[in-house]
Design a protein around this motif. Structure first.
Motif, PDB file in Angstrom:
ATOM      1  N   MET A  25       0.812  -1.189   0.000  1.00  0.00           N
ATOM      2  CA  MET A  25       0.000   0.000   0.000  1.00  0.00           C
ATOM      3  C   MET A  25       0.858   1.257   0.000  1.00  0.00           C
ATOM      4  SD  MET A  25      -3.080   0.788  -0.066  1.00  0.00           S
ATOM      5  CE  MET A  25      -4.245   2.022   0.301  1.00  0.00           C
ATOM      6  N   GLU A  26       2.002   1.189   0.655  1.00  0.00           N
ATOM      7  CA  GLU A  26       2.886   2.344   0.716  1.00  0.00           C
ATOM      8  C   GLU A  26       3.432   2.722  -0.652  1.00  0.00           C
ATOM      9  OE1 GLU A  26       5.913   1.539   3.528  1.00  0.00           O
ATOM     10  OE2 GLU A  26       4.523   1.201   5.169  1.00  0.00           O
ATOM     11  N   ILE A  27       3.539   1.739  -1.522  1.00  0.00           N
ATOM     12  CA  ILE A  27       4.103   2.009  -2.841  1.00  0.00           C
ATOM     13  C   ILE A  27       3.162   2.880  -3.683  1.00  0.00           C
ATOM     14  CG2 ILE A  27       3.195   0.019  -4.085  1.00  0.00           C
ATOM     15  CD1 ILE A  27       6.079  -0.278  -5.212  1.00  0.00           C
ATOM     16  N   LEU A  54       1.510   5.484  -2.590  1.00  0.00           N
ATOM     17  CA  LEU A  54       1.417   6.847  -2.055  1.00  0.00           C
ATOM     18  C   LEU A  54       1.908   7.905  -3.045  1.00  0.00           C
ATOM     19  CD1 LEU A  54       2.473   6.358   1.675  1.00  0.00           C
ATOM     20  CD2 LEU A  54       0.198   6.785   0.739  1.00  0.00           C
ATOM     21  N   TRP A  55       2.748   7.529  -3.996  1.00  0.00           N
ATOM     22  CA  TRP A  55       3.228   8.505  -4.975  1.00  0.00           C
ATOM     23  C   TRP A  55       2.105   8.937  -5.928  1.00  0.00           C
ATOM     24  CZ3 TRP A  55       3.140   7.485 -10.208  1.00  0.00           C
ATOM     25  CH2 TRP A  55       2.935   6.156 -10.583  1.00  0.00           C
TER      26      TRP A  55
END
Length: 90
Positions: free
Chosen positions: A1-3, A5-6
């Motif tokens: 999920m963090e990937i 964020l961009w």
């Protein structure tokens, strides 16, 4: 999920742009009376064309039959493209 964020900044910019466009264009360009629009169209059609332009009818197109036809190369059987010699199948 963090990937993912961009992607957040581009999604926010896109959403803000869509909201801004819907807010700005909510009034539209205004309605034009049909009679006024018809008069404008009539004047535009009746107006002369600029010099150097001419109205020509569209050229009639040959209808394709879907069959390829070779052009004839001579008037008679001995006058082909082989110098007058006729070829026969034996």
């Amino acid at each position: 999920m963090e990937i993912l964020l961009w992607l957040v900044p581009s999604v926010v910019v896109t959403a803000v742009a869509m909201l801004w466009v819907s807010w700005v264009s909510r009034d539209g360009r205004g309605e034009v009376d049909r009679d006024v629009a018809a008069q404008r169209l009539g004047r535009a059609i009746a107006k002369d064309l600029p010099a150097g332009t001419r109205r020509t009818p569209p050229q009639a197109r040959d209808r394709s039959t879907g069959i390829a036809v070779r052009p004839s190369h001579g008037a008679g059987p001995g006058e082909g493209s082989h110098g007058g010699a006729t070829r026969r199948a034996s």
